[in-house]
Design an enzyme around this catalytic site. Structure first.
Site, PDB file in Angstrom:
ATOM      1  CE  LYS A 257      43.237  37.635  30.738  1.00  0.00           C
ATOM      2  NZ  LYS A 257      41.933  37.553  31.349  1.00  0.00           N
ATOM      3  NE  ARG A 258      45.479  48.344  31.930  1.00  0.00           N
ATOM      4  CZ  ARG A 258      45.277  49.596  32.318  1.00  0.00           C
ATOM      5  NH1 ARG A 258      44.234  50.276  31.896  1.00  0.00           N
ATOM      6  NH2 ARG A 258      46.130  50.204  33.116  1.00  0.00           N
TER       7      ARG A 258
ATOM      8  CE  LYS B  58      43.885  41.879  34.692  1.00  0.00           C
ATOM      9  NZ  LYS B  58      42.490  41.381  34.757  1.00  0.00           N
TER      10      LYS B  58
ATOM     11  CE  LYS C  62      33.436  41.579  27.150  1.00  0.00           C
ATOM     12  NZ  LYS C  62      34.440  42.631  27.475  1.00  0.00           N
TER      13      LYS C  62
ATOM     14  CB  THR D 103      33.722  40.709  31.681  1.00  0.00           C
ATOM     15  OG1 THR D 103      34.775  41.682  31.588  1.00  0.00           O
ATOM     16  CG2 THR D 103      32.937  40.946  32.949  1.00  0.00           C
TER      17      THR D 103
ATOM     18  CG  HIS E  63      34.337  45.995  40.400  1.00  0.00           C
ATOM     19  ND1 HIS E  63      33.658  45.374  39.383  1.00  0.00           N
ATOM     20  CD2 HIS E  63      33.560  47.029  40.791  1.00  0.00           C
ATOM     21  CE1 HIS E  63      32.534  46.024  39.146  1.00  0.00           C
ATOM     22  NE2 HIS E  63      32.441  47.037  40.000  1.00  0.00           N
TER      23      HIS E  63
END
Ligand code: 26Q
Length: 797
Positions: free
Chosen positions: A534-535, A540, A646, A642, A354
């Site tokens: 998100k985290r 990110k 969504k 992911t 991952h």
């Protein structure tokens, strides 16, 4: 056939009253929302037991392959509503409770999230369980029954504070304790030789006890089991100590054993190398494998059939001890020889990677591994020796290198298939971290692009859009998501576009009401809802988004009368407690929000909200209300994502880089319906070779200089003007995730977004195209891929 369809409101009411009276011991005139939730949950659970038993029976009769999904994390969220949706019981339940003066929504929201995971990896495991049940794939999830899931986040003066999560302080109505399913998990001690055979004499041990949860699929036709292990002491109690008056010390063995399943580690991208974490990983792995072998041997007497009947998926390297542990059990407990044990283990095992971030790759010191698991250390050494001999590989490729056991290499070597989670990520695995292993084991790396379950992430969380979909393309899309492509026929139909706009607006109003309730901030539902949840992690690039927010604020202030597209910037996410930079970015977002939200000049043109404690339940409220989805990681760093999927299926447009599954989302929805910006993974690699890339990028960008200048002046932290000097300095000097290099391109893409949003009807058409192209991202498609390409498992529908 779905037994639930026959259930009348009256019959359901009777079941609930039965539980309220006899299970909860409450008269309805005194029942609290909690009592109603329990009675309702037990009543729904009762309806799952029948398909659950039937699935077990069919699995047994089929004598086929069983799938075992081993994961340290299952980020489930709430269970009741999901079960009701899959049993098609939600409307009837609403009716029954309404007649009693109880709001179903209050009952649903009384349930704590099962937060047994950090983020993407754990949520993926939960989506997979649901899809495996929907597809009648005979499967078991194995995990740990953490007493405390992911910490709760609050903000104090804009800073993240962590508080322990305590979901098990109430009875958990979805679990069945299985005192009879209990295994001894050994640790430490020494390995001796008796008759030339290694004998491990463990120095300590705990019991793993099983707690089962049924996981029901769409329409209640099948239910698989999620088996979570709780740690219990092998020696209950030191009676001598108790009798001598030392009551605290007497309970020490029990406390010690229970620490193993006490709490989920909150790091999601750094390997901390902690002893307790290694023990947790072995605890899960050993309990699962002992259970798998026991079940196998209850049906077959020839262990040689094992890999024909058992497929094991390792969710990242966290259960990678499965290789050596399965070999140990086969050799030391069942008398097999090395070669056969190894062949069988390799035949059963598969590994999903991952992440390629170096700091997240697990590598245990040989010293720690040898002390906690001496027998496994021997087995790992021999596996490594054989791997070296067979491949002639150099030291970098070894399982043991620089006195550390590299779990990725171990998992790779012991697996039949190794998979990445998006096309780009799998390709990067072959080209970078696993390039040498790919060369010596060609074909082992395959791709299985992630997906999400449309039952929870569309049908449950977005009833307004779900109704529109069913009215437009008919029913049945929930478990055949490719049917969403039929929506393309209606993109030219003004009434469908308007209906989409109405549904979206309804979701935005619901979210705005919730924010008003929680934080007292009023949001304008006609503003664009621009969401990054998100985290918190540097790669990110929440910082890129904050920078653009600052630039936008500054630009509006310079010309408030221009035709601005009103926006609400919504952030959400937790930082690992020890991740200093991520926490600094949280502080900055909150400081920026404070300044902007109180500025009368910008007013409704720009708001920034950051609701604390983003979790699965918040995602279910927020994603249906989003207009714009921020997927802006440095290209090459996000394995898949992911959340991006969504948002797309809920009709948000994406602004994003060519990273992870964004690449495939863009292909499926069409390049014209996706706001692309930034460097490619290739260009990122090249930019890293430029020493002073950040300085150059900043000097070339007027807006960037202004943003950094405002931070230097303490514009967002007037009481502590030096607060962000460190962040600014690091941006000039290091900028490890290339925020500065991508800034101008991001800002230009955001301007395109503004222009597109200004034409509401056109925007709705783009959103419909996104939904129409999102069918590929159902986790049903992903699981079919695993079943066909990795597990060789058959649906028993
Ligand atoms: C490792 C060692 C010690 C302690 C903790 C950990 C640890 C725990 C969790 C390391 C990583 C994680 C979680 C990783 C994760 O969530 N990865 C995400 O997986 C998603 C599902 O495939 C992808 O969509 C995301 O891109 C990826 O970041």
């Amino acid at each position: 056939m779905n037994a639930m369809n026959d259930l009348s409101a009256e019959a359901l009411r009777a079941r609930i009253m039965q539980h309220l009276t006899f299970t909860l011991g409450k008269d309805k005139s005194h029942a609290s929302i909690y009592d109603w939730r329990m009675a309702v949950s037990y009543s729904v659970r009762d309806l799952i037991v029948e398909p659950w038993f039937a699935a077990t029976r069919k699995t047994y009769e089929a004598q086929g392959k069983r799938v075992y999904y081993l994961s340290m994390e299952f980020l489930i969220g709430r269970i009741l509503e999901d079960a009701m949706v899959n049993l098609n019981l939600r409307d009837t339940m609403h009716e029954v409770l309404e007649a009693e003066g109880i709001a179903l929504d209050d009952v649903i929201e009384d349930e704590p999230d099962a937060a047994l995971g950090n983020g993407g990896l754990g949520r993926l495991a939960a989506c997979f369980l649901e899809s495996m049940s929907t597809l009648a794939c005979p499967a078991y999830g194995y995990g740990i029954r953490y007493e405390h899931g992911l910490f709760k986040q609050t903000f104090e003066s804009g800073r993240q504070i962590e508080r322990p999560e305590d979901w098990l302080n109430q009875p958990h109505p979805w679990e069945f304790e299985r005192p009879e399913a209990r295994y001894t998990i050994p640790f430490k001690g020494s390995v001796g030789l008796i008759d030339g055979k290694p004998i491990w004499k463990p120095g300590e041990s705990v019991y793993a006890r099983a707690y089962d949860m049924p996981v029901v699929g769409w329409q209640g036709k099948w239910a698989n089991t999620l088996r979570l292990w709780g740690a219990h002491p092998t020696d209950l109690f030191d009676l001598d100590r108790f009798n001598s008056g030392d009551h605290t010390a007497a309970a020490a063995p029990e406390a010690l054993a229970r620490t193993l399943s006490r709490v989920l580690y909150p790091e999601d991208a750094t390997d901390s190398g902690k002893e307790l974490r290694l023990k947790q990983e072995f605890f899960l792995t050993s309990a699962a494998l002992q259970d798998i072998l026991r079940r196998f041997l209850s049906e077959y007497d020839d262990l040689g059939l094992l890999s024909q009947k058992v497929a094991i998926q390792m969710n990242d390297t966290h259960p990678a001890l499965a290789g050596p542990e399965l070999m140990r059990l086969l050799m030391d407990e069942h008398g097999l020889e090395w070669d056969e044990a190894k062949t069988l283990a390799q035949g059963c095992l598969n590994y999903t990677n991952h992440t390629l971030l170096p700091e997240a790759l697990e590598a245990w010191s040989t010293w720690l591994m040898g002390r906690i698991l001496p027998r496994h250390m021997q087995i790992i050494e021999r596996i490594d020796a054989e791997h070296q001999k067979a491949t002639g590989c150099g030291p970098e490729l070894c399982v043991i290198h620089h006195d550390r056991v590299h779990m990725g290499t171990l998992a790779f070597v012991m697996a039949s298939h190794v998979n990445g989670v998006s096309a780009l990520h799998s390709q990067l695995m072959r080209e970078t971290v696993f390039a040498d292993l790919d060369a010596v084991y060609p074909g082992r790396i395959i791709n299985q692009t992630n997906g999400v379950t449309p039952r929870r992430w569309l049908r449950l969380s977005n009833p307004a859009l779900s109704r529109l979909l069913t009215e437009t393309i008919g029913s049945g899309w929930e478990n055949d998501l490719d049917r969403l492509s039929e929506l393309s026929k209606y993109e030219g139909d003004r009434s469908v576009r308007d209906a989409f706009g109405v549904a979206k607006r309804q979701n935005k109003i619901a979210f705005a009401n919730w924010v008003k309730d929680q934080q007292g901030i009023t949001l304008n539902p006609d503003a664009m809802f621009d969401v990054q949840v998100k985290r918190m992690h540097e790669y990110k690039r929440q910082l890129l988004n904050v920078f653009e927010t600052i630039a936008r604020w500054s630009a509006i202030r310079a010309d408030p009368g221009a035709s601005w597209t009103p926006r609400v910037k919504i952030f959400g996410g937790k930082a690992a407690p020890g991740y200093f930079v991520a926490k600094e970015i949280i502080h900055l977002i909150n400081d920026v929000a404070d300044t902007i939200n109180n500025d009368p000049v910008t007013g409704d043109l720009l708001k920034v909200v950051y609701p604390a404690n983003y979790n699965v339940s918040m995602a279910q409220r927020l994603i249906p209300a989003a207009d714009l989805s921020e997927q802006i990681s440095t290209a090459g760093k996000e394995a898949s994502g992911t959340g991006n999927m969504k948002f797309t299926m809920n009709g948000a447009l994406t602004i994003g880089t060519l990273d992870g599954a964004n690449v495939e989302i863009r292909e499926h929805v069409g390049a014209d319906n996706f706001f692309l910006f930034g460097m490619t993974a290739q260009e990122v690699q090249e930019r890293y070779c430029v020493d002073d890339h950040a300085r150059r990028a900043i000097l070339a960008s007027q807006p960037l200089q202004e943003i950094l200048q405002m931070l230097v002046e303490g514009r967002f932290s007037p009481a502590d003007t030096g607060r962000y000097l460190g962040l600014v300095d690091a941006t000039w000097k290091h900028d490890p995730f290339l925020v500065t290099s991508d800034f101008d391109s991001y800002q230009a893409a955001q301007a395109d977004v503004d222009r597109a949003y200004a034409d509401a009807d056109h925007w709705n058409m783009l959103a419909l195209r996104n939904i129409a192209g999102s069918g590929f991202f159902s986790s049903d498609r992903t699981i079919k891929g695993y079943m066909a390409d990795i597990w060789g498992a058959k649906s028993l529908a």
